[in-house]
Each structure stands twice: as C-alpha cells, then as structure tokens.
Design a protein around this motif. Structure first.
Motif, PDB file in Angstrom:
ATOM      1  N   UNK A 130      31.273  44.641  44.936  1.00  0.00           N
ATOM      2  CA  UNK A 130      30.549  44.166  45.864  1.00  0.00           C
ATOM      3  C   UNK A 130      30.934  42.604  46.879  1.00  0.00           C
ATOM      4  N   UNK A 131      31.711  41.821  45.477  1.00  0.00           N
ATOM      5  CA  UNK A 131      32.367  40.820  46.635  1.00  0.00           C
ATOM      6  C   UNK A 131      33.349  40.384  46.328  1.00  0.00           C
ATOM      7  N   UNK A 132      34.074  39.628  47.060  1.00  0.00           N
ATOM      8  CA  UNK A 132      35.897  39.157  47.019  1.00  0.00           C
ATOM      9  C   UNK A 132      35.495  37.415  47.072  1.00  0.00           C
ATOM     10  N   UNK A 133      35.886  37.227  45.963  1.00  0.00           N
ATOM     11  CA  UNK A 133      36.187  35.172  45.554  1.00  0.00           C
ATOM     12  C   UNK A 133      37.408  34.728  45.234  1.00  0.00           C
ATOM     13  N   UNK A 134      37.915  33.629  46.192  1.00  0.00           N
ATOM     14  CA  UNK A 134      39.379  33.279  46.268  1.00  0.00           C
ATOM     15  C   UNK A 134      39.560  31.599  46.426  1.00  0.00           C
ATOM     16  N   UNK A 135      40.040  31.621  44.654  1.00  0.00           N
ATOM     17  CA  UNK A 135      39.578  30.003  45.115  1.00  0.00           C
ATOM     18  C   UNK A 135      40.897  29.420  44.085  1.00  0.00           C
ATOM     19  N   UNK A 136      41.515  27.949  45.056  1.00  0.00           N
ATOM     20  CA  UNK A 136      43.142  27.606  44.038  1.00  0.00           C
ATOM     21  C   UNK A 136      42.364  26.321  43.139  1.00  0.00           C
ATOM     22  N   UNK A 137      43.081  26.448  42.732  1.00  0.00           N
ATOM     23  CA  UNK A 137      43.741  26.247  41.008  1.00  0.00           C
ATOM     24  C   UNK A 137      44.234  24.189  41.095  1.00  0.00           C
ATOM     25  N   UNK A 138      43.764  23.851  40.603  1.00  0.00           N
ATOM     26  CA  UNK A 138      45.139  22.612  40.853  1.00  0.00           C
ATOM     27  C   UNK A 138      45.834  22.788  39.668  1.00  0.00           C
ATOM     28  N   UNK A 183      39.688  32.143  36.659  1.00  0.00           N
ATOM     29  CA  UNK A 183      40.854  31.967  36.192  1.00  0.00           C
ATOM     30  C   UNK A 183      42.676  33.178  36.133  1.00  0.00           C
ATOM     31  N   UNK A 184      42.273  33.774  37.267  1.00  0.00           N
ATOM     32  CA  UNK A 184      43.538  34.062  37.842  1.00  0.00           C
ATOM     33  C   UNK A 184      44.406  33.027  38.655  1.00  0.00           C
ATOM     34  N   UNK A 185      43.554  31.875  39.428  1.00  0.00           N
ATOM     35  CA  UNK A 185      44.285  30.466  39.639  1.00  0.00           C
ATOM     36  C   UNK A 185      44.872  30.443  39.013  1.00  0.00           C
ATOM     37  N   UNK A 186      44.406  30.176  37.329  1.00  0.00           N
ATOM     38  CA  UNK A 186      45.053  29.481  36.477  1.00  0.00           C
ATOM     39  C   UNK A 186      46.301  29.764  35.643  1.00  0.00           C
ATOM     40  N   UNK A 197      46.968  19.318  50.762  1.00  0.00           N
ATOM     41  CA  UNK A 197      48.036  18.787  50.306  1.00  0.00           C
ATOM     42  C   UNK A 197      48.165  19.266  49.101  1.00  0.00           C
ATOM     43  N   UNK A 198      47.779  20.420  49.004  1.00  0.00           N
ATOM     44  CA  UNK A 198      47.781  21.811  47.736  1.00  0.00           C
ATOM     45  C   UNK A 198      48.973  22.650  48.132  1.00  0.00           C
ATOM     46  N   UNK A 199      49.744  23.075  46.939  1.00  0.00           N
ATOM     47  CA  UNK A 199      50.713  24.128  48.460  1.00  0.00           C
ATOM     48  C   UNK A 199      50.837  25.102  46.805  1.00  0.00           C
ATOM     49  N   UNK A 200      50.069  26.091  47.217  1.00  0.00           N
ATOM     50  CA  UNK A 200      50.054  27.404  45.765  1.00  0.00           C
ATOM     51  C   UNK A 200      51.118  28.167  45.868  1.00  0.00           C
ATOM     52  N   UNK A 222      45.671  20.139  37.263  1.00  0.00           N
ATOM     53  CA  UNK A 222      44.768  19.883  35.572  1.00  0.00           C
ATOM     54  C   UNK A 222      43.942  20.729  35.895  1.00  0.00           C
ATOM     55  N   UNK A 223      44.000  22.257  36.324  1.00  0.00           N
ATOM     56  CA  UNK A 223      42.772  23.644  36.475  1.00  0.00           C
ATOM     57  C   UNK A 223      41.218  22.850  37.122  1.00  0.00           C
ATOM     58  N   UNK A 224      41.564  21.824  38.134  1.00  0.00           N
ATOM     59  CA  UNK A 224      40.299  22.093  38.959  1.00  0.00           C
ATOM     60  C   UNK A 224      40.280  22.975  40.087  1.00  0.00           C
ATOM     61  N   UNK A 225      39.066  23.699  39.893  1.00  0.00           N
ATOM     62  CA  UNK A 225      38.706  24.453  41.277  1.00  0.00           C
ATOM     63  C   UNK A 225      38.893  23.043  42.424  1.00  0.00           C
ATOM     64  N   UNK A 226      39.210  23.866  42.688  1.00  0.00           N
ATOM     65  CA  UNK A 226      39.912  22.910  44.490  1.00  0.00           C
ATOM     66  C   UNK A 226      39.596  23.510  46.049  1.00  0.00           C
ATOM     67  N   UNK A 227      39.244  24.784  45.822  1.00  0.00           N
ATOM     68  CA  UNK A 227      39.166  25.155  47.320  1.00  0.00           C
ATOM     69  C   UNK A 227      38.282  26.692  46.842  1.00  0.00           C
ATOM     70  N   UNK A 228      36.822  27.117  46.930  1.00  0.00           N
ATOM     71  CA  UNK A 228      36.853  28.345  46.791  1.00  0.00           C
ATOM     72  C   UNK A 228      36.327  29.351  48.278  1.00  0.00           C
ATOM     73  N   UNK A 229      36.550  30.162  48.318  1.00  0.00           N
ATOM     74  CA  UNK A 229      35.419  31.335  49.770  1.00  0.00           C
ATOM     75  C   UNK A 229      35.416  32.152  49.033  1.00  0.00           C
ATOM     76  N   UNK A 230      33.626  32.744  48.955  1.00  0.00           N
ATOM     77  CA  UNK A 230      33.762  33.817  48.513  1.00  0.00           C
ATOM     78  C   UNK A 230      33.030  34.461  49.364  1.00  0.00           C
ATOM     79  N   UNK A 231      33.145  36.316  49.266  1.00  0.00           N
ATOM     80  CA  UNK A 231      32.087  36.948  50.585  1.00  0.00           C
ATOM     81  C   UNK A 231      31.879  38.083  50.164  1.00  0.00           C
TER      82      UNK A 231
END
Lengths: 412, 412
Positions: A102-110, A393-396, A152-155, A112-121
């Motif tokens: 019942x959701x989709x959650x997307x994130x970008x981790x740099x 975890x997926x981004x990391x 300036x993050x480059x996944x 250092x392991x820090x979450x930098x962007x998050x979008x959840x629907x």
C-alpha cells in the motif's frame, strides 16, 4: 574434508591491489568519520598501509570526488594537527525503491549512508497490473532523481525492494501483490529509461524488502553490538530476514527469511502462498485487524485505530494483539532454537504495537527457547529502530557497491 | 554502516606468513590427494606460490612428519615426472569421543581425515551420574589411544561430542542424559590424565553431537555440491545442526540447530526441556517406538524391530512412521522457509527409516515451502551417508586445527 581449504584466488595484480586499497581507505574515512574526525594518520593506522600510500590513495579519491578535506583537526596525532577528511556529500549515490502493498517509497542515500531525498506515496498496489505499479514507481523515482541532481548527487544504480520471493531479477511470487513471475527489474528499468531520455541507463537490482529492511536496521539502527538477528516486519503479510554475523543470509536460492510462512496450525486458514495456517494468517496486518474487528481496507489507518483502541483498553483489540503476540512468540521460539540469534527485531506495524505484542511473545519465548537464555527482561526482543526502512537499505546496497570499488563509479 | 568495512588485521610478519603458507601447502596436498596425486607443481599451481617456495615448505613439512613422498608420478606436468606427495599416515591425529544416551563411541582420525581406530560400547548412560559416564568414556578413550600409538599415531587433542547444549566447556543442559551444568571437559580430562600417568595432558574441547555429525557429513559424506544443509539426527531425542555455505552455524551463544525443540503443538506432551509439544515428542526414538507399540528400553533393538515391522506392513508401525514423517516435514518446512538450504539430511535412526518417513515428510514440504522449490522428486530430502558419525566429526575437528597451523603441532 574439502571445506577446510581456504579459497585460493590467483595472485592479485598491481591494479587490483590499488583498487582494493582505494576501497579500504574510502571505507576507513567513512567509518572514522562516524566516531570523530578522519585523518590520513588515523586511516593509516586503521588499514595498516603506510602514511605515504594512504596520502596517494586519498589524493586519487579527492580528485575523483569521493573525499573532501575540511580544515585542521587535532584529534589525529598527539599535538600535530592533521587535515580532516570526509566522505563527499555530492557525487555517487544510491537509489532505493520500495514497492509495497500500500505504498511506494523512494530514497537517495549518499556515500556516507545518509538519506538525502525521500518521496513516499500511499496507494493500494494490489489491484493494478504489475507493469503499471512498476511504471508508477518509475515516475516517483524519476522525480526523486531530479531532486538528487539538484543536490549534486549522482545515483549510480537502483535497488528495488519487493515484498515477495525475488531472484534473478524477477519476482517469483508476491502473494500479497498478486504477482507471479514478474520481470520487475526489466519493467522498472524500461519505464525509468523512457522517462529520462538522454540520461545514462541506471542499472537496476532487486531484493526482498524484509532483507533490505534488516540491512537498514543493521547499518543504521540502534543494534549496538548485535551482529546476528532475526528480523520480522509486520505488513499486510509478515516479512522476515536473518542477519548472521553481520551478513544477510540469502539462502541457497535467495529465499531465506520467509518466517511469515512458517506453519502455526497445519489445519489453519488458507494462505495466499498455497499452504495453510502460516504465521501471516495469525499475525499479519489483515488477520490482526480482522480479529480486532477493524475494517482493514483503509491501510495504515486501521493500524492507527487498532493502537488507539488497545490504548483505550478495548477488550477485542487487546485480545487480538495478545493472540498475535503469542503466535509470533511461538514461531519465533522455533527460529531462535534453530539459529540462536542475539536478538529478534520487530519492524513495520509491530513497532507501534510492541506494548501489547511483546509480553505474550516474551512469555512464549521464555518457555520455549531451549537454551534457557530467554527471559522477559533480556531485551532480546526489540522494536526496529528505523521502522523497517527497506528503501534506505535498498539505496545503501548500491552505495555498498560504490564503496567496494570506487574506481568503477568515478565520474565518467 | 559499520558492517561494510572488511575486518582489518595488523600486517602479518614473516613468521606468520610462513606458518600460513605451511598450512596452505599441507591442505593442498590433502585435497589434491583426494582427486589424484599431489605434486609440488600441482600444489604450486593450486596455492599461487612459486615452485621454489612450495619446495621449501614441503621440505619443512616432510622433516616435521606431516608429509611423505611416494615414488614418481606423471600426472603433474606434461611428460615430466614429479614426485607424489602424501599426507603422512602417522604422526598428529585427532581423538573424537561421542557420549550419547545409549552408547559411547571413540575414534582416531589421521591427517588425511581417515578413521583409523574405533571403539564403541553400547550401554545406557541415563542412569549414571555424569562424572561416572565421563570416567567410563575416558577409559574407552585411553584404550583407543593405546591402539593409536601402535599405529604410530599421536592424537594432539580430543573433542567430546555431547547430546545437549554445550558451551564454555560445559554441558549446560542435556535433558535426555539428565545432565545440568556438567563441566564435561574438565571431568573427562582429569579422568583421562589419571589413566595415563607420564603422558602429556591432552587438550579437550567439546561440542554438540549433532553439530559434529553434520560436519562429518559435510567433510566425509556424499553431499556433492551441497554446501548449505539442515541436519537432523534421530536419537532418543532429535538433534539438529545447520551448515551454511560450508560453515557450521554455532549461533550467538553456541546453541543453534536445536530443531528438536521447535514446537509442533503448543499444548502437546511435556518435553524434558521444560516446554511442551516439541518435535522430539513426536519424532524422537522414544515417541516413535511408543506410537508403534514397541518396548523402547532395548535401545537400538527397538528401532531394528520397528523397521522389521514396517517392512512386514504392520499397520501400527507404518502409521507411527507416517505420523512422525509428517511432523518432521512440517517443522522442517518452517526451517526451510527460514534459511533456504540446499538440502535436508536425516541421520541417526532416521537413516534406515527413510522409506516410511520420507514420503509424508516430502508431501508436507512440497505443500509448505513457500518458494515452490520443493518437490518429492527433488532429492533435497536425503539420508545421511555416514550414519551421523559425531565421533569422526569430533576427531576431524582436532585435525582441522592441526591443518590450520601445523607448526604448532610438530613433534616436540
């Protein structure tokens, strides 16, 4: 006695050794940075390479944008200032895409392991065809990538976190989504590529969501010295994962951790997996809300209502939670007898329901763990500290690849 | 993200490197010898050290009595004869002492892993005090050591294989022996030392017997490519062990593998472990013989009788085995969902009872393994090929230590 022999690779050449050492130094800076400030001298002591070798490796990592310098520090050597090193906050990063019921959650981790962007629907993914759900996730991912670029993050890769049996790039079975043999990586990659013409194609991997949530707990949670744990996540179903000695157990076919389908009662209710009486039928969100007499169609709202009622002392809500806790404890006791972990971590909806789930579960565990090493006050049953963040975890996991061989991910 | 960092040891010094290389070469000869003849050239190719380095290491290993030469061979290099190397059949060896409910079995294994001496005594160990049982085992061990000396074997350590929870040199709990907090290593070592005045004191270790039986299966069994398996051994109780990726899973406290105490029915019969309805109460030897209407006091004779009756088509015997197989399958399906092993290996009394246990177990597994990767014809459920030889595994564990650092075990 074949197994005794250490695996023997061919001798490494110079280039391989340097790439390996670049990874060592980058990871050492990341880890030193956690506890204080990283210096060349500190890194040298940590990795066992000479100061000169470390300086040369650091230079290359700075040129490639993996490390930055930031002022003087006195923490390195007695009395002699060093220059503090940091893992770059820009450059290579990881994209994590969790597709759940019942959701989709997307994130970008740099790096250092820090979450930098998050979008959840929040949306119900059960009705829609798999291709449509994956296309929707790709749209959210594309917007997240736009935000990452602004920082300036480059996944350099994406990992899909999926609530089912995942192997070879496909979802073999995700009963709660109604997916069977869905080539999730390909469908997602095609949709994302179509949305971003002119951009390099992002490599896409996939993994079971509970596995990734367990890794997030291991890497970012408050587990302290715990290196072996059983992870259970309450969702529509019940996901699970095993981390042993700091490593995720994937199993011989990639399907380890499926504690939600351990049988509680062989003649119990039919499960979507085809079996009967699985734990999921007693302690999954749907079963829990049904037993408490709460409409489960509202998704997360039902769980909030369950917690509200339990807090107010509603008999049916408390009874439903007590019974679910007992079933969890019973099945988990078997798992503890089998793998003897340090701890059992409950994530997902279980986190907020711990006050009611934990006492009956602990009671079952205390009575049934054969080592006698389980007691209600032991703290071995604990709530997940990061709420089961499979997307992080997926981004990391992508970042882990970068850290393992930074040269492969240097700016083209 | 602490776990991502590879463990970093201090730089190895020359002496450490040479000791490591001696171990590499010794193990390579042992492994090459399995498939054909070991030569210096073959070992050199295998371990990635120069021919000259290997020759020097081989010389030291021959001087210390770990390796011997035996004639010319043509199998190494095209057209050029080499000298075949062999692991010595004399010298350092391991002693394994299995103390089980109704027998004590002692064996000596040489450097090649071959069993060279075996003494087994069938007797009921349930009535006697722990100290007496261990003293009896020490007497059998002393006689076995005499036989080993006649073969010019020199056991450098002993491992006790014990049917219970073993940690820190003690048996925490062995319900079927009636042992609680028994300092088994010390008691055995004292008794053995007293029996062998003037001999060097033998270091004694201890381990759960099912764990050692699983290692014996891994090292000496016919598992082929299987590196991850769940091992169950039917005895008076039900022992278990997990081997994952070729490594025994000991668990956080050394108590992994206790599948005999996974709950089948929460309200089932009381188990000696203090819980209720454990698998052992349905599929252990005692339960099985009781269900079949066979007097269980005769030990192994009861199992022979059970097999005889089942073969003759006796309804009660077949029903008891079918039910036990179903229970085994049910509990094992949960374990398979949790750890996803390549195979499940049944040892001990289950070996000869496979024709009756296997079909109902396979049926449960096929219906309940969520990956859908279990089918009756898959061969993933198999009989142990070495009958659950914990004593040999125990002895081989000592040999493993010798192979890992031969210098430490060279003739004084």
């Amino acid at each position: 006695m074949k197994s005794i022999l250490t695996p023997l690779g061919p001798k490494a050449d110079k280039d391989t050794v340097r790439r390996h050492n670049l990874s060592l130094v980058l990871r050492a800076v990341r880890d030193e940075g956690e506890s204080g400030e990283a210096t060349r001298a500190g890194v040298s002591a940590r990795v066992g390479l000479t100061r000169a070798a470390v300086s040369s490796l650091v230079e290359q990592l700075m040129e490639s944008g993996f490390l930055t310098e930031s002022g003087k520090t006195f923490s390195g050597q007695a009395g002699r200032p060093g220059t503090a090193l940091k893992v770059a906050r820009t450059g290579p990063a990881g994209l994590g895409v969790e597709i759940n019921i019942d959701y989709v959650s997307v994130c970008v981790v740099d790096l250092a392991g820090t979450g930098r962007v998050r979008q959840t629907e929040h949306l119900d993914n059960r009705g829609a065809p798999a291709g449509e759900v994956l296309a929707r996730a790709a749209r959210i991912a594309a917007r997240t990538l736009d935000s990452a670029r602004e920082q300036e993050l480059r996944p350099v890769g994406a990992t899909l976190a999926l609530p089912g049996l995942v192997s070879g790039g496909s979802v073999r079975q995700a009963p709660n989504l109604g997916w069977n043999e869905v080539p999730a990586e390909d469908l997602f990659a095609e949709a994302l590529t179509a949305l971003r013409p002119g951009n390099p194609v992002l490599p896409v991997a996939s993994e079971n969501e509970a596995n990734l949530a367990a890794l997030a707990e291991l890497w970012f949670g408050g587990l302290g010295d715990v290196r072996s744990f059983l992870y259970l996540t309450g969702e529509i179903g019940v996901g699970g994962a095993l981390v042993l000695g700091g490593e995720l157990l994937r199993g011989a076919h990639g399907f380890a951790g499926e504690i939600g389908h351990v049988v509680v009662d062989p003649d119990g209710p039919e499960c979507r997996c085809g079996s009967r009486g699985c734990l999921e039928q007693y302690a999954g969100q749907t079963a829990l809300l049904r037993a408490a007499g709460i409409d489960g169609s509202g998704g997360g709202a039902g769980v909030v209502e369950l917690e509200r009622r339990a807090r107010a002392g509603d008999g049916r809500a408390v009874a439903a939670l007590t019974e679910a806790g007992r079933m969890l404890g019973r099945v988990v006791s078997g798992a503890v007898n089998l793998v003897d972990p340090d701890a059992v971590v409950l994530g997902g909806i279980y986190r907020s329901l711990m006050p009611w789930l934990s006492p009956p579960a602990d009671e079952e565990l205390t009575g049934r763990v054969v080592s006698g090493l389980w007691s209600p006050g032991s703290g071995r049953l604990r709530a997940s500290s990061v709420a089961g963040d499979a997307a992080r975890g997926a981004a990391a996991l992508v970042v882990q690849d970068v850290l393992a061989d930074p040269v492969a991910y240097a700016e083209p």
